[in-house]
Structures are given as C-alpha cells and as structure tokens.
Design an enzyme around this catalytic site. Structure first.
Site: not given
Ligand code: GLN
Length: 548
Positions: A384, A520, A522
């Site tokens: 992410c 994600h 995970e």
């Molecule tokens: N801050 C980034 C976004 O909002 C990544 C968010 C995250 O890693 N869950 O896109």
C-alpha cells in the site's frame, strides 16, 4: 438451530478473549460445525477506522469494505470464515441507529431509553445472524464492570433468556495472577468478577482461566465452589509460546468438550486437529530462520501491524523457517549520515518490507529504504503506502523526475510532480486538474476489488492466476500516466484494475524479489492457507540468507 456462545472478559483487559473465541471457533469447526464470530465493542467510536493504530492496534478491513476491530482478523485467521461488515458493532453504531430511528419518528413518540431501545438494537444485531451458522460466537469487548459494557451485558442476558438456556452458553475469561510472596495463583479477582457478572443476571457456565503456570486442583475446586461452576468447566488457559497452539491447548484442557456438555450435546465427535498439529510442529521446529526488517512508523505497538506480522509468520510456516522481525522506525533513515547508516541498520537482514502507512512523517526514510533494497538487491515487499513510496523512489532515481512526490505530502499544493495522488487530480493526459477539491475525491477505497495481472509476470506466476481479488484501504493511487516511464526504466506495472485505470502492482524483473502492491494481502493470509505473496517473499528471503 443456531446456538449462541457469549464470551465476556473479567479482571483485566488484554486477556486474549479474541484469540480464545477464534480458537474455540476453530475447535467447533474441527467437530464439523459451521461457525460465525461476532464482536460487540462497547467503545463510542462508530468504527475503529479513525482510531490510532498505536492505541488500538490495526484496523482490520473486510471484503465488504468495513473498517473493523483487529479481533475480526483473529477470527478469520483461525476459522477461514471471511468476516463481514455486520460481524462487528460498536456503541457508536448502536446509538447512531437508534437516534436516526428516533428522528424518523419510528418509535411513535415513546421515551427513548437504554432499556429497551438500545438493548433491543443490540439483540436485533445478534438475532439477524440466526440460521447463518450452527454456532454464533459473540465476544463482548472490554472488561466486566466497565460502564460502557452495561447495555451489552443486559442485552445478552435478555437474549439468552429469550432463546432459552439450552441455546445460549456464557463463557467468562479471567485472570489468576501469581503472587510471588505467597507463592500461589490468586482466585479472588476471578471470584469478584464472576460475582459482578452474576449481579447483572449472567451466570457463566464455563470459566477460561488465564494463568502463567499450572492451576492446581485445589484452586480449581475453590473457584468452582465460590463461582458456582462445575469443576470440569473451570478450564485452565495457560500461556503458550505461539498463538497457533491455543486451539490444541484449549482442546487438551477440554474446552470444546465442556461447551458441548453445557449445551447438552452428546459428545461423539472424533475431531481432526492435524492441521493445527502440523502448524505448531513447523513453528516449534523450524529448519532455519530469516530476518525481515519492517520499516514503519507505528512500531511501538506490536498490534498495530497485527495481520502483517501474522502473514509473515505464515510465510515462514510454509517455508519451514522462523521469521524474525525487526521493526525499524523509518525516520532514522532520514538522518544526515543516512546513506551510510542504512547499511549499518540493515546488516544481516534478508528482506525489507515497507508496510501501509499514512502521512508525511517518516516517508523520506521509507523511500531511502526502498532505494537501498532496490540497489543492493535485497528482497523488497511494498504494501500500500510501501508501494507508493517505491513508485516515488523509482520516479526520482530511475525516471529522472527529481521532484516526484504524493499529493498526500503536498497539502498546500506547493508543487512537485504527483506520481501518487487522488484519482480526481489528473485528466486523461495526466495533466493536473485545476482547483480539484481534495476532500470531495478523497474518499477511501475500502474492501475487496478485483485486479488483472499481466500474463507472464512474476506476480501472475506467484498467484498462479491472472485474476485476483484483494482488500484495499487507501485514498491515494499511483498515477497511471507514469506507467510508460516506469516501464521504460525496468519497473513494470504487472497488475491493474480491470478497467486499466489504476496500477495495483509493480515489480522489477531484474531483481531477486521486488514487488509493491496497492492492496493489503496480509489481511487474507491464514496459517493453514498462507498468502502466496508472503510465501514467495519469505522463500526469496531464505535464498538471500544463504548468500549473506
Ligand atoms: N496513505 C496512503 C493512502 O491513503 C496509503 C494508505 C495505506 O497504506 N493503507 O493512499
């Protein structure tokens, strides 16, 4: 017929009620039953989405896009049953619902009270699950005695009374503290906690007693006597070295058998726990180890990266190795001597992972870590925010866009090329759209989304498929308009949203293992069904460990 198991906690918080519930769910599954797990959270937040990960641990995201309590992650990891939005309810949600009904006039002018309006709302939430499983396990957050928990305890008391005793069992999780001066485990806090529960009209049939050492017969007898509980149902829940041992350990102490007994079900099951035995053997007898550095920001509280830690362990289980994690605050890579000190900090590391994150603090340190991993050819996994930082790093250092940044870091629009930004920021040709209102376009992409992988890519090989679905939780996206430049410089966009508009995965072919994903992975990994990306990443780390 659906039966209900209510799990409360007493004495202190952090007793592992969530884990206990999840483990019991796994044991009931091993007996052939269908289970569903619910979490009732007494805090006032409408959902944990806005709670600090350092205070409350990670936010677990479900397929249907709910930001929920991390206990739902335990439930999913132990039972494999995907959690849903309506598996978790908080006081904030209950009140929001009741107040909306009051405003609509649904209550026909009645005086709105905790009993019955709030308690009815809670009961309806549990009732909705009727017929969805053989057993609905319902964990009440917090500790008995908390003011916030009262409506929930009252609701489950009424609920049990209404469905009938033979369909509802109460399990209370307590602590027996060891007092060194007396040389014994103390039962008094448990007695008081059960007494408190009884004061609310709840008579637990089973006690799960957490202790750091063996609970002697005499202590069990004493608890049974004072708490009005069958001695066999005072179940020791001793500390174990791995959470995946919990189902086996509770089974050995008779938990699932006693649950059957409490429901009056004749215990004939011959349950197969071989999956758990295999997992525990691999954890206890690894053939080696790898060291993974997690370059993050919320590194003070282990729970803030709960699912990530578990997914890495699952990758280890799959590869017969122990995964040692080193949490490193990314800001240390921002120091003036960083280029030299990074190598010092990452000495002996076999894989570098930059996890999800928010905000500018520490971001440059993460970008520095990506650069190090890319140049030194150390396996790298960006998740992410970690993928977004990898794109910024590649844009700056490979594509020559020296001011590449994310609009997340450019609140006042001062400048820099936004290779990561909000979808609404760019027009078709990649030019910035003037006057974009960030807040309007700034809603989170939450929950499961499909992605199409490029045939022949490393990720397609790892997944064994070109169509995947993964869970998201982010506001910003990699700008599709930078795709060609990235690819011209060796970073391929190997996964895209099905309409081709959003980059979902990047990878570098000329590197032992360099993958960044916008989602994600995970969140979907389980010890008995480890996520393929984590299996592959740890495999690459094992290879790396043989080199250094
Ligand atoms: N801050 C980034 C976004 O909002 C990544 C968010 C995250 O890693 N869950 O896109």
């Amino acid at each position: 017929m659906t039966r209900y198991i209510f799990i409360t906690g007493g004495v202190v918080s952090s007793l592992g009620k969530g884990l206990g519930s999840a483990a019991l769910g796994a044991l009931l599954q091993a007996r052939g039953y269908k289970v569903r797990l619910l979490k009732l959270d007494p805090y006032l937040n409408v959902d944990p989405g806005t709670m600090s990960p350092t205070q409350h641990g990670e936010v677990f995201v479900t397929d249907d896009g709910a930001e929920t309590d991390l206990d739902l992650g335990h439930y999913e990891r132990f039972t494999g049953v995907p959690s849903r939005k309506n598996d978790n309810i908080t006081t904030g949600q209950v009140y929001t619902e009741v107040l909306a009904k009051e405003r609509r006039g649904d209550y026909l002018g009645a005086t709105i009270q905790v009993i019955p309006h709030i308690t009815n709302e809670i009961k309806d939430f549990i009732h909705e699950k009727e017929g969805t499983a053989d057993f609905v396990l319902c964990e009440i957050g917090g500790t008995v005695g908390d003011i916030e928990s009262l409506p929930f305890l009252e609701a489950i008391r009424q609920f049990a009374n209404e469905v009938g005793r033979e369909r509802a069992v109460f399990i209370h999780v307590t602590l027996l503290p060891y007092i060194p001066a007396a040389g014994e485990l103390k039962t008094k806090p448990t007695q008081h906690s059960v007494k408190e529960l009884m004061g609310y009209g709840i008579f637990p049939q089973i006690l799960l007693c957490r202790a750091d050492r063996k609970i002697e017969e005499a202590e069990r007898r004493k608890i049974a006597l004072f708490c009005n509980i069958d001695e066999k149902k005072v179940i020791p829940a001793l500390d174990v070295s791995s959470i995946y041992e919990v189902p086996l350990s509770y089974h050995a102490e008779g938990l699932d058998h006693q649950v059957m007994d409490a429901f009056g079900i004749k215990d004939i099951a011959n349950l197969d726990l071989s999956i758990w035995e295999e997992i525990v053997t691999r954890i206890k007898e690894p053939e080696g180890h790898v060291k993974i550095a997690v370059i993050g920001k919320y590194t003070e509280l282990a729970d803030s990266y709960k699912s990530l830690n578990e997914a890495l362990q699952h990758g280890g289980i799959a590869n017969f190795v122990k995964v040692k994690l080193e949490f490193i605050e990314s800001s240390i890579f921002e120091a003036e001597d960083a280029p030299e000190s990074i190598g010092e900090h990452l000495r002996g590391i076999h894989g570098i992972l930059v996890p999800g994150g928010f905000g500018i603090r520490g971001a440059e340190g993460k970008i520095a870590a990506v650069k190090y991993a890319r140049e030194k050819k150390i396996p790298f996994f960006g998740i992410c925010f970690g993928m977004q930082m990898a794109v910024i790093e590649a844009a700056r250092n490979l594509c020559g866009i020296s001011d590449a940044t994310s609009s997340e870091f450019d609140e006042d629009g001062a400048g820099g090329e936004h290779v990561v930004g909000l979808m609404t920021e760019w027009d078709q040709d990649g030019a910035r759209v003037a006057g974009t209102d960030k807040d309007l376009g700034g809603t989170m992409r939450l929950g499961a989304y499909p992605a199409s992988l490029i045939e022949g890519s490393k990720v397609a090989e790892i997944y064994g498929s070109t169509d995947i679905s993964e869970r998201h939780r982010h506001r910003y996206e990699v700008n599709i308009n930078i795709k060609d430049k990235l690819e011209a410089n060796g970073v391929s966009v190997s996964g895209l949203s099905p309409d081709g508009a959003l980059p979902e995965i990047i990878e570098i072919a000329d590197h032992p293992w360099f993958i960044g994903v916008q989602y994600h992975p995970e969140l979907k990994s389980k010890p008995f069904d480890p996520h393929p990306l984590f299996v592959s990443f740890i495999k690459a780390a094992v290879k790396q460990s043989r080199l250094v």
